[in-house]
Design a protein around this motif. Structure first.
Motif, PDB file in Angstrom:
ATOM      1  N   ASP A  25      -3.755   0.035   6.160  1.00  0.00           N
ATOM      2  CA  ASP A  25      -4.504  -1.223   6.049  1.00  0.00           C
ATOM      3  C   ASP A  25      -4.685  -1.640   4.592  1.00  0.00           C
ATOM      4  O   ASP A  25      -4.659  -2.827   4.269  1.00  0.00           O
ATOM      5  N   LYS A  28      -1.654  -3.334   3.520  1.00  0.00           N
ATOM      6  CA  LYS A  28      -1.578  -4.690   4.094  1.00  0.00           C
ATOM      7  C   LYS A  28      -2.297  -5.691   3.181  1.00  0.00           C
ATOM      8  O   LYS A  28      -1.833  -6.816   3.001  1.00  0.00           O
ATOM      9  N   ASN A  31      -0.074  -6.898   0.782  1.00  0.00           N
ATOM     10  CA  ASN A  31       1.163  -7.418   1.365  1.00  0.00           C
ATOM     11  C   ASN A  31       2.343  -6.471   1.251  1.00  0.00           C
ATOM     12  O   ASN A  31       3.486  -6.898   1.144  1.00  0.00           O
ATOM     13  N   LYS A  33       4.380  -4.030   3.446  1.00  0.00           N
ATOM     14  CA  LYS A  33       4.525  -3.690   4.862  1.00  0.00           C
ATOM     15  C   LYS A  33       5.021  -2.257   4.979  1.00  0.00           C
ATOM     16  O   LYS A  33       6.052  -1.907   4.415  1.00  0.00           O
ATOM     17  N   PRO A  35       6.361   0.406   7.716  1.00  0.00           N
ATOM     18  CA  PRO A  35       6.816   0.361   9.101  1.00  0.00           C
ATOM     19  C   PRO A  35       5.996   1.297   9.988  1.00  0.00           C
ATOM     20  O   PRO A  35       5.516   2.333   9.517  1.00  0.00           O
ATOM     21  N   THR A  36       5.817   0.921  11.247  1.00  0.00           N
ATOM     22  CA  THR A  36       5.067   1.761  12.191  1.00  0.00           C
ATOM     23  C   THR A  36       5.758   1.739  13.545  1.00  0.00           C
ATOM     24  O   THR A  36       6.459   0.784  13.875  1.00  0.00           O
ATOM     25  N   CYS A  52       5.651   5.974   9.277  1.00  0.00           N
ATOM     26  CA  CYS A  52       4.816   5.296   8.287  1.00  0.00           C
ATOM     27  C   CYS A  52       4.516   6.194   7.088  1.00  0.00           C
ATOM     28  O   CYS A  52       3.601   5.914   6.321  1.00  0.00           O
ATOM     29  N   CYS A  66      -0.854   5.577   8.615  1.00  0.00           N
ATOM     30  CA  CYS A  66      -1.751   5.074   9.663  1.00  0.00           C
ATOM     31  C   CYS A  66      -2.923   6.014   9.891  1.00  0.00           C
ATOM     32  O   CYS A  66      -3.948   5.607  10.420  1.00  0.00           O
ATOM     33  N   THR A  78       4.797   3.510  -1.460  1.00  0.00           N
ATOM     34  CA  THR A  78       5.227   3.217  -0.083  1.00  0.00           C
ATOM     35  C   THR A  78       6.738   3.118   0.032  1.00  0.00           C
ATOM     36  O   THR A  78       7.266   2.989   1.121  1.00  0.00           O
ATOM     37  N   GLU A 112      11.308  -2.687  18.687  1.00  0.00           N
ATOM     38  CA  GLU A 112      10.830  -2.244  17.377  1.00  0.00           C
ATOM     39  C   GLU A 112      11.686  -1.114  16.814  1.00  0.00           C
ATOM     40  O   GLU A 112      11.904  -1.034  15.608  1.00  0.00           O
TER      41      GLU A 112
END
Lengths: 596, 179
Positions: A25, A28, A31, A33, A35-36, A52, A66, A78, A112
């Protein structure tokens, strides 16, 4: 007490977030991203898929973004070399146990895992294909949901959905290690277990392991058959979401374009489930008042509170889990089935078509409706009242198949009769909507006045909360309903079966008493239905709900009893609400089912 | 503490047996176990173990009864049971023989041991004898690597078991069962 702010850096950019926020989060916010796959915003954290993973400076191993809360001074990367190599490896490992026959898969293009594969796993596979060695089952027994173990990556979103959102737990993780799989009780077929067919698992499955059973070919065949007269009805919630899969902005209503598209697809008549939603209100509102009269005046023992009966997932839930409350269900069929029963009787007669030549199709936001139309209770016209149910997703696919440029369509209007509706009907698509529609009519029957809310908007019953309650004082009644003078009508609303369960248990344990309770099986109501476009989240559902209420506000007629076509049907055919014909065609009873 | 719990459990089950109820009445067994262990989710494991102790495996009826008593879904109960090797969900014989199949026991001759048992009992690994007296299974490491090959019969461990010794041991179980 305010929460502490934690300072950290993600990809060298400083950020401050509340204590307890996950890395996912926090990223996020910047900005980035990540992946999950197993993560879903509606569900608890599982942290089992590992796609992730991120690098935290100073830590030997990678962390699942996550499942890792931020800490002061953290330095997160990331997209480092290690992270990308690791994610690629994870995707490769998932693929080695996944039936990646994408060209033959129903989810091709909306998967996905497939998306992640194109991002991370270009080239030859480095691991052996292990799919062949697994004992996998392709379960097509359910009329609503197809479960294909060979495509499952065991992320367990479905298991968490079934348990946390729906309190059903028809699916569980069984066995362990390389034998682990998602299964029903003793691998029984889906149609034999407690599954309510709500399709919330389908909405959240990241692969093609759980999909709706599609009836696209059957519907095309009917359309192409010159001997068949194909009528289609569209549920309220479809118009608030259909555009999502067809390049229209989220939250935009596409009623007129949808009607135009259906006509272009070749349906002979394009009609509206909203019409029978209005009809439902006439029947169900009268039923509620009749029950209250029996209880208060005649002192008969009558089942109260009365539960709504529009949601087939909820119906099957009651049959399995709360059979002792079957009598509390309104005897009204759902709008879909009321429509089906009228289409092959009153309507066929009116337009001079033999009912055996009529094929009745419905477009629903719902997978449970597929099951509902197959029920033995739903053949009161002498035929199968509704022949095929397709979901919002299937309709979007048909529109694409037909090469229709949806965005460029000019709005068209529903055919008449059975096409006119009011604002009260369209809000059936949102949690609280059936209640609001019923109150708009019932209050007026009893008092001769409109409900005492500005612009007819009964705000207390609206909103995304899982359980809502309200009370309305009835004053200055008309003489026929004087026994309700001063009565405080107590109502409750729940959406999502886990909330429904809580509410029914509170009623059962005497912790709450109500007169009328609305239940919708899916979170947020039908707009969050198992047949709606994927993905889903609280934010998406909120936008769809806003679209629904916007449609209501823009309607000229806002109360079901004002619907001129409903009045006409009563005059020409049905007589009066709860009359003899209504009883035969529009009402039914359900039977208990095994819970275990 | 655990020991006391077991004693209570055994005592209570004996009382239950004397009550004239047949043990095949799995619903009553489950009810009795739930009385001892409580109705919360935590008691799922001991209840599952309790049923396996008496019935040797978890039948469909048993799992349904447990789900009902503990207010869980049947899939949930099955999921938990299927995770554990020692909680069987298919019928098993009165005596369950588990031969360790891990590497040390393998090197010390578990194959010969299994062969001898298969020949004597006329069953293959995974099967149950016709008279329902024995089930032959393999198990992952039983923690007796220094004394392999080992086999486990019910809760009894038999270290350094030669094929010949194994036959004598099952002979003992056979006679004790016949009495």
């Amino acid at each position: 007490m305010g929460k502490y702010l934690v300072n950290l850096k993600i990809n060298n950019i400083p950020v401050s977030v509340e204590e307890g926020t996950t890395i996912l989060d926090a990223a996020k916010n910047l900005n980035f991203k990540i992946p999950t796959l197993c993560y879903h915003s509606d569900l608890s954290i599982a942290g089992n898929c590992r796609v992730c993973v991120v690098e935290v400076k100073g830590q030997r191993v990678l962390s699942a973004a996550c499942a890792t809360p931020v800490s002061e001074g953290m330095d997160v990367f990331t997209n480092s070399e290690k992270v990308r190599a690791s994610r690629k490896n994870v995707v490769e490992l998932l693929l080695s146990e996944h039936n990646a026959d994408c060209t033959k898969c129903y989810k091709n293009g909306n998967c996905e895992l497939q998306e992640m594969t194109s991002e991370y796993s270009v080239g030859n596979h480095i691991y052996l294909d292990l799919v062949k060695d697994k004992d996998k089952i392709l379960d097509i027994s359910s009329p609503s949901i197809v479960k294909d173990d060979s495509k499952c990556i065991r992320c367990q979103r479905c298991v968490r959905t079934c348990e946390e959102l729906q309190a059903v737990s028809a699916l569980a993780v069984v066995n362990k290690g390389d034998h682990q799989k998602i299964s029903t009780f003793l691998n029984k077929p889906m149609h034999e277990v407690v599954c309510t067919n709500c399709g919330q698992c389908v909405n959240r499955c990241p692969t093609g392991a759980l999909v709706e059973k599609n009836y696209i070919d059957e519907v095309w065949n009917a359309i192409y058959d010159p001997d068949k007269f194909v009528v289609v009805q569209t549920a309220p919630a479809v118009r608030a979401a259909l555009g999502e899969g067809l390049g229209v902005e989220l939250g935009q209503r596409v009623t007129g374009k949808m009607v135009a598209a259906l006509k272009k697809l070749g349906f002979n008549k394009v009609l509206d489930t909203d019409f029978t939603a209005d009809l439902t209100i006439m029947e169900e509102g009268t039923e509620l008042l009749t029950r209250l009269k029996k209880a208060l005046v005649d002192k008969e023992s009558v089942a109260l509170p009365m539960f709504t009966s529009c949601s087939p997932g909820w119906i099957k839930f009651v049959e399995h889990i709360f059979p002792e409350y079957l009598a509390n269900l309104s005897t009204c069929k759902s709008p879909q089935q009321m429509f089906g029963a009228l289409a092959k009787t009153y309507y066929a007669d009116k337009i001079n078509i033999k009912p055996e030549k009529m094929v009745s199709v419905s477009v629903m936001p719902c997978t449970a409706k597929k099951y509902e139309c197959d029920r033995p209770e739903m053949r009161s016209s002498g035929y199968k009242d509704v022949d095929y149910v397709i979901t919002t997703r299937e309709l979007a696919r048909m529109i694409k198949q037909a090469g229709i440029e949806f965005n460029k369509l000019e709005s068209e209007r529903y055919d008449s009769i059975l096409g006119e509706s009011t604002g009260a009907a369209v809000i059936f698509g949102a949690t609280g909507g059936v209640m609001e529609a019923a109150l708009r009519t019932a209050y007026e029957i009893v008092t001769g006045r409109e409900v005492p809310f500005t612009n007819l908007d009964i705000k207390p019953v609206r909103g995304m909360e899982g359980i809502k309650e309200a009370a309305i004082k009835i004053k200055d009644t008309v003489p026929a309903w004087s026994f309700l003078e001063g009565v405080e009508l107590k109502i409750a609303i729940a959406s999502g079966l886990a909330n429904a369960k809580k509410l029914v248990e509170a009623i059962r344990d005497g912790k709450a008493t109500y007169h009328f309770v609305e239940i919708m099986a899916c979170p947020g109501g039908c707009i969050g239905g198992g047949g709606q476009p994927i993905p889903t989240s609280a934010e998406i559902r909120k936008k769809r709900i806003e679209a629904i209420y916007e449609e209501d506000t823009n309607m000229t007629l806002r109360k079901s009893h004002d619907n001129p076509e409903v009045q006409e049907v009563y005059k020409e055919f049905l007589g009066s609400p709860l009359g003899h014909k209504s009883h035969d065609l529009l009402h039914t009873h359900y039977k208990p089912r095994k819970r275990y | 503490m655990t020991k006391i719990k077991h004693l209570i459990q055994n005592f209570s089950l004996q009382k239950f047996k004397k009550g004239g109820q047949k043990m095949s009445n799995v619903e009553n067994l489950v009810k009795e176990l739930v009385k001892i262990h409580g109705k919360n989710r935590n008691s799922l494991m001991p209840v599952l173990q309790g049923v396996v102790k008496e019935e040797k495996y978890l039948s469909e009826d048993a799992m349904m009864a447990i789900a009902k008593e503990l207010d869980l879904s049947t899939a949930d109960v099955y999921g938990t049971a299927s995770f554990y090797t020692f909680l069987d969900t298919v019928p098993r014989g009165k005596n369950i023989i588990r031969v360790c199949k891990t590497i040390t026991c393998h090197m010390k001759g578990k194959d010969e041991l299994i062969k001898a048992l298969e020949d004597a009992l006329k069953i293959k690994v995974g099967e149950t004898t016709h008279d329902k007296q024995f089930t032959l299974l393999t198990a992952n490491c039983l923690g007796w690597c220094h004394k392999g090959p080992v086999m486990l019969i019910n809760d009894e461990i038999y270290p350094e078991t030669s094929p010949q010794a194994a036959l004598e041991i099952i002979e003992k179980y056979q006679t004790s069962t016949k009495k």
